[in-house]
Write an enzyme that holds these catalytic residues in place. Structure first.
Site, PDB file in Angstrom:
ATOM      1  CG  ASP A   1      14.186  13.962   0.242  1.00  0.00           C
ATOM      2  OD1 ASP A   1      15.045  15.032   0.781  1.00  0.00           O
ATOM      3  OD2 ASP A   1      14.543  13.652  -0.839  1.00  0.00           O
ATOM      4  CD  GLU A  45       3.580  12.932  -2.199  1.00  0.00           C
ATOM      5  OE1 GLU A  45       3.352  12.248  -1.051  1.00  0.00           O
ATOM      6  OE2 GLU A  45       4.551  12.871  -3.014  1.00  0.00           O
ATOM      7  NE  ARG A  96     -16.445   5.894 -15.127  1.00  0.00           N
ATOM      8  CZ  ARG A  96     -17.232   7.005 -15.365  1.00  0.00           C
ATOM      9  NH1 ARG A  96     -17.017   8.209 -15.850  1.00  0.00           N
ATOM     10  NH2 ARG A  96     -18.562   6.974 -14.988  1.00  0.00           N
ATOM     11  CB  SER A 121       9.644  21.502  -2.580  1.00  0.00           C
ATOM     12  OG  SER A 121       8.600  20.968  -1.602  1.00  0.00           O
ATOM     13  CB  THR A 158      11.861  16.083  -7.416  1.00  0.00           C
ATOM     14  OG1 THR A 158      11.692  16.448  -6.004  1.00  0.00           O
ATOM     15  CG2 THR A 158      12.420  17.128  -8.158  1.00  0.00           C
ATOM     16  CB  ALA A 159       8.276  13.243  -4.293  1.00  0.00           C
ATOM     17  CE1 TYR A 160       2.577   7.920  -6.778  1.00  0.00           C
ATOM     18  CE2 TYR A 160       2.209   7.791  -4.495  1.00  0.00           C
ATOM     19  CZ  TYR A 160       1.868   7.330  -5.822  1.00  0.00           C
ATOM     20  OH  TYR A 160       0.983   6.033  -5.952  1.00  0.00           O
ATOM     21  CG  ASN A 161       4.369  15.637 -10.028  1.00  0.00           C
ATOM     22  OD1 ASN A 161       3.192  15.859 -10.305  1.00  0.00           O
ATOM     23  ND2 ASN A 161       5.634  16.396 -10.484  1.00  0.00           N
ATOM     24  CE  LYS A 162      12.419  13.203 -12.503  1.00  0.00           C
ATOM     25  NZ  LYS A 162      12.515  11.779 -12.977  1.00  0.00           N
TER      26      LYS A 162
HETATM   27  P1  NAP Z   1       9.727   6.320   0.971  1.00  0.00           P
HETATM   28  O1  NAP Z   1       9.078   5.117   0.452  1.00  0.00           O
HETATM   29  O2  NAP Z   1      11.320   6.020   1.668  1.00  0.00           O
HETATM   30  O3  NAP Z   1      10.006   7.292  -0.250  1.00  0.00           O
HETATM   31  C1  NAP Z   1      10.212   7.081  -1.299  1.00  0.00           C
HETATM   32  C2  NAP Z   1      11.212   7.890  -2.024  1.00  0.00           C
HETATM   33  O4  NAP Z   1      11.004   9.239  -2.300  1.00  0.00           O
HETATM   34  C3  NAP Z   1      12.589   7.927  -1.309  1.00  0.00           C
HETATM   35  O5  NAP Z   1      13.609   7.758  -1.782  1.00  0.00           O
HETATM   36  C4  NAP Z   1      12.588   9.380  -0.519  1.00  0.00           C
HETATM   37  O6  NAP Z   1      13.984   9.792  -0.270  1.00  0.00           O
HETATM   38  C5  NAP Z   1      11.929   9.971  -1.816  1.00  0.00           C
HETATM   39  N1  NAP Z   1      11.524  11.409  -1.663  1.00  0.00           N
HETATM   40  C6  NAP Z   1      10.508  11.851  -0.638  1.00  0.00           C
HETATM   41  N2  NAP Z   1      10.520  13.526  -0.893  1.00  0.00           N
HETATM   42  C7  NAP Z   1      11.109  13.634  -2.068  1.00  0.00           C
HETATM   43  C8  NAP Z   1      11.341  14.799  -2.653  1.00  0.00           C
HETATM   44  N3  NAP Z   1      10.793  15.692  -2.563  1.00  0.00           N
HETATM   45  N4  NAP Z   1      11.722  14.639  -3.860  1.00  0.00           N
HETATM   46  C9  NAP Z   1      12.516  13.619  -4.523  1.00  0.00           C
HETATM   47  N5  NAP Z   1      12.370  12.409  -3.705  1.00  0.00           N
HETATM   48  C10 NAP Z   1      11.646  12.499  -2.639  1.00  0.00           C
HETATM   49  O7  NAP Z   1       8.851   7.044   2.126  1.00  0.00           O
HETATM   50  P2  NAP Z   1       9.008   8.425   2.560  1.00  0.00           P
HETATM   51  O8  NAP Z   1      10.434   8.439   3.006  1.00  0.00           O
HETATM   52  O9  NAP Z   1       8.292   8.449   3.924  1.00  0.00           O
HETATM   53  O10 NAP Z   1       8.447   9.520   1.863  1.00  0.00           O
HETATM   54  C11 NAP Z   1       7.195   9.584   1.531  1.00  0.00           C
HETATM   55  C12 NAP Z   1       6.995   9.988   0.182  1.00  0.00           C
HETATM   56  O11 NAP Z   1       7.452   9.097  -0.868  1.00  0.00           O
HETATM   57  C13 NAP Z   1       5.767  10.550  -0.451  1.00  0.00           C
HETATM   58  O12 NAP Z   1       5.619  11.843   0.081  1.00  0.00           O
HETATM   59  C14 NAP Z   1       6.004  10.359  -2.071  1.00  0.00           C
HETATM   60  O13 NAP Z   1       6.468  11.525  -2.451  1.00  0.00           O
HETATM   61  C15 NAP Z   1       6.833   9.224  -2.059  1.00  0.00           C
HETATM   62  N6  NAP Z   1       6.176   8.090  -2.530  1.00  0.00           N
HETATM   63  C16 NAP Z   1       6.441   7.829  -3.983  1.00  0.00           C
HETATM   64  C17 NAP Z   1       6.137   6.665  -4.518  1.00  0.00           C
HETATM   65  C18 NAP Z   1       6.148   6.587  -6.125  1.00  0.00           C
HETATM   66  O14 NAP Z   1       7.170   7.382  -6.749  1.00  0.00           O
HETATM   67  N7  NAP Z   1       5.769   5.692  -6.967  1.00  0.00           N
HETATM   68  C19 NAP Z   1       5.089   6.020  -3.766  1.00  0.00           C
HETATM   69  C20 NAP Z   1       4.808   6.435  -2.687  1.00  0.00           C
HETATM   70  C21 NAP Z   1       5.389   7.217  -1.954  1.00  0.00           C
HETATM   71  P3  NAP Z   1      14.567   9.308   1.129  1.00  0.00           P
HETATM   72  O15 NAP Z   1      15.087   7.939   0.733  1.00  0.00           O
HETATM   73  O16 NAP Z   1      15.554  10.244   1.124  1.00  0.00           O
HETATM   74  O17 NAP Z   1      13.730   9.303   2.139  1.00  0.00           O
END
Ligand code: NAP
Ligand code: MN
Length: 267
Positions: free
Chosen positions: A46, A122, A147, A157, A160-164
């Site tokens: 992703d 996001e 705060r 879309s 399911t990522a950070y938001n979740k």
């Molecule tokens: P990353 O650190 O590799 O991403 C974190 C994980 O989020 C990876 O497993 C990535 O999948 C997955 N992901 C990305 N988009 C998604 C989606 N729409 N639905 C479900 N999972 C998703 O960094 P990156 O690959 O550059 O991705 C950046 C994204 O990481 C940001 O947009 C943010 O959403 C996410 N993130 C999450 C957290 C958290 O959950 N605490 C913290 C920081 C960032 P892949 O392994 O397939 O790339």
């Protein structure tokens, strides 16, 4: 003649898939174009598709994206490496549907003017050290003073990522909306926030007015971090643009959710 571009995660497995796709398409008269491709392949995860998206935000209305996953199943990556020949057959026949997903628009308003960004997953606003304090306005009306560590504003879309991870809801990408979720808010008798995620429809505007010094917080847009001085206001809404994905077979969003978070299908 068709124009394509391929973005790779850069590992060996992705590299091999890229070479194969490129060879097949070129053999059929397609041309690689890094400026205005009609079809963009993302090979990796992703994160790779996020990169591809940000590369081509200038021509979203003329470009469709397609994801091959070389690791686990992703939310933007439908195809596995061993299915690539089957996929290429369809690509060469041009028999795809276009599915569109909503995007989030961010306008960073400062003393020196406006900077506009689009997010596929996001935006977050976070303070790594100090408590982040920010006024939240909805459609121009004061809503609350937040705060805490920060806020996450996500697309459907991206839900399911950070938001979740911060307790937001999963939203189906057919809903033109965006979601505001809190990251560790301070709640007690003195400081009060709503405490639950909020989902906005496409015609609503959410403004954040930081009370914390600009040097003490940062803004992320998908995988990117933006350094912005003198931020007066951050304005969020559903973007007028959409991202377009090429769909060659059905893969319902809820199946993807299930296979990513609950249970992988056996085939
Ligand atoms: P990353 O650190 O590799 O991403 C974190 C994980 O989020 C990876 O497993 C990535 O999948 C997955 N992901 C990305 N988009 C998604 C989606 N729409 N639905 C479900 N999972 C998703 O960094 P990156 O690959 O550059 O991705 C950046 C994204 O990481 C940001 O947009 C943010 O959403 C996410 N993130 C999450 C957290 C958290 O959950 N605490 C913290 C920081 C960032 P892949 O392994 O397939 O790339
Ligand atoms: Mn990644």
């Amino acid at each position: 003649m068709k124009r394509f571009f391929i973005i790779s995660r850069g590992d060996q497995a992705s590299h091999e898939v890229v070479i194969h796709i490129r060879q097949e398409l070129q053999k059929n008269g397609w041309q690689e174009d890094n400026q205005h491709p009609e079809l963009v392949f993302s090979v990796g995860g992703d994160g790779t598709l996020l990169e591809a998206f940000h590369h081509f935000t200038h021509c979203l209305d003329q470009t469709v994206f397609l994801g091959v996953h070389t690791g686990k199943l992703g939310f933007y990556t439908d195809w596995r490496p061993h299915e690539v020949d089957f996929l290429l057959e369809r690509v060469l026949k041009d028999s795809y549907e276009v599915v569109t997903y909503p995007l989030l628009e961010l306008n960073i308003m400062g003393n020196k003017g406006n900077e506009r960004y689009l997010a596929l997953n996001e935006c977050t606003i976070k303070s790594p050290v100090k408590t982040f304090v920010v006024g939240i306005e909805i459609n121009g009306e004061e809503f609350e003073q937040f705060r805490g560590d920060g806020l996450c504003l996500s697309t459907p879309s991206g839900s399911t990522a950070y938001n979740k991870s911060v307790g937001g809801a999963i939203i189906h990408p057919s809903l033109e909306s965006f979601q505001l979720a809190e990251i560790a808010s301070i709640n007690n008798r003195v400081f009060r926030t709503i405490g639950s995620p909020i989902i906005f429809p496409h015609h609503h505007v959410c403004d954040l007015i930081p009370r914390t010094d600009s040097h003490d917080f940062f803004i992320t847009i998908d995988h990117l971090t933006v350094h912005s001085n003198e931020v007066n206001k951050l304005r969020f809404r559903v973007a007028p643009e959409k991202v377009r994905f090429a769909r060659y077979r059905k893969f319902p969003f809820w199946t993807r959710v299930k296979e990513s978070f609950i249970q992988e299908s056996v085939d």
